[in-house]
Design a protein around this motif. Sequence first.
Motif, short mmCIF file in Angstrom:
data_model
loop_
_atom_site.label_atom_id
_atom_site.label_comp_id
_atom_site.label_asym_id
_atom_site.label_seq_id
_atom_site.Cartn_x
_atom_site.Cartn_y
_atom_site.Cartn_z
N VAL A 176 0.85 -1.20 0.00
CA VAL A 176 0.00 0.00 0.00
C VAL A 176 0.88 1.25 0.00
CG1 VAL A 176 -1.73 1.29 1.30
CG2 VAL A 176 -1.93 -1.20 1.10
N ARG A 177 2.00 1.19 0.73
CA ARG A 177 2.95 2.31 0.72
C ARG A 177 4.26 1.82 0.10
NH1 ARG A 177 1.26 6.51 3.14
NH2 ARG A 177 3.34 7.42 3.24
N GLU A 194 8.44 7.59 8.90
CA GLU A 194 7.37 6.58 8.91
C GLU A 194 7.86 5.28 9.54
OE1 GLU A 194 4.76 7.88 4.98
OE2 GLU A 194 6.56 6.69 4.72
N ARG A 205 -1.38 -8.60 -3.67
CA ARG A 205 -2.16 -8.02 -4.76
C ARG A 205 -2.24 -9.01 -5.92
NH1 ARG A 205 -0.24 -1.92 -6.06
NH2 ARG A 205 -0.49 -2.75 -8.16
N TRP A 239 -7.88 -3.79 -2.93
CA TRP A 239 -6.55 -3.25 -2.62
C TRP A 239 -6.44 -1.86 -3.22
CZ3 TRP A 239 -2.63 -6.81 -0.63
CH2 TRP A 239 -1.43 -6.16 -0.30
N PRO A 240 -6.40 -0.82 -2.39
CA PRO A 240 -6.31 0.55 -2.92
C PRO A 240 -4.97 0.78 -3.63
CG PRO A 240 -6.05 0.55 -0.53
CD PRO A 240 -6.35 -0.87 -0.91
N VAL A 241 -5.02 1.49 -4.74
CA VAL A 241 -3.81 1.81 -5.50
C VAL A 241 -3.76 3.32 -5.66
CG1 VAL A 241 -2.60 1.55 -7.70
CG2 VAL A 241 -3.90 -0.39 -6.75
N GLY A 242 -2.67 3.93 -5.16
CA GLY A 242 -2.55 5.39 -5.24
C GLY A 242 -2.60 5.86 -6.68
N GLY A 243 -3.53 6.76 -7.00
CA GLY A 243 -3.62 7.32 -8.33
C GLY A 243 -4.19 6.38 -9.37
N PRO A 277 -8.53 0.42 -7.86
CA PRO A 277 -8.14 -0.66 -6.94
C PRO A 277 -8.01 -1.99 -7.67
CG PRO A 277 -10.44 -0.04 -6.61
CD PRO A 277 -9.87 0.94 -7.58
#
Length: 181
Positions: free
Chosen positions: A31-32, A39, A121, A146-150, A153
């Motif tokens: 995710v990151r 962090e 994923r 699964w969230p995907v930045g930009g 999902p």
Amino acid sequence: MPITLTRLDPTGMDHDDLVDFMTRNEFGFHVRPRLTREEVEAAIARGAYRDEDNDSCWVEHTELGRIGFLRFEDLSEGTPLFDLRLDTPLRGRGLAADVLRAATDHVFTTMDTHRFEGQTREDNIAMRKTFLRCGWLKEAHYREAWPVGGGAPVASVAYAILRRDWETGRTTPLLWEDLTL
Ligand SMILES: CC(C)(COP(=O)(O)OP(=O)(O)OC[C@H]1O[C@@H](n2cnc3c(N)ncnc32)[C@H](O)[C@@H]1OP(=O)(O)O)[C@@H](O)C(=O)NCCC(=O)NCCS
């Protein structure tokens, strides 16, 4: 087995190496994908690498030395999960299969559980093939979970191995469509 799992001390002697490993590698299927020093240090401080639910190890290879990081998760839930991250230059050589076998041996020889689980994923083909190579079975395909930045999902795919499959070396099959109208 060429792999040894060496428990690491995230707040003590392994702190700096852990921050270095997590910040200099990219994890494109997490995710990151990029972590900052702040962090990682915040995650260490809140127990994300070692507490009642999490325990972390360096992955050591007999010939290659330290090749990555492995964390056991959900340890107080009865069925552990894991997070495996190889050092970038050591990816693409099929090393994860021996790591997953070593992690599975560790779980079933030291923990009172009959299942060991993992999620990734849908487009992490290297990890998914590693599960299959090690006799793990796909048990769920969570669509758009699964969230995907930009981006849109993608699915999250869940695999597991049973203690009895680890003992016998035979994967117990699952009848996917066990109920029809
Ligand atoms: C996922 C990861 C552990 C896999 O490690 P690895 O052993 O280096 O994986 P490989 O790249 O050698 O690929 C494993 C298998 O998948 C195959 N594969 C990899 N990418 C593929 C693709 N795009 N299409 C088809 N096959 C592919 C490889 O050919 C290999 O097949 P083999 O078992 O027949 O030899 C490693 O890439 C990594 O640490 N990634 C970053 C962190 C991560 O995503 N962790 C997973 C979360 S738990």
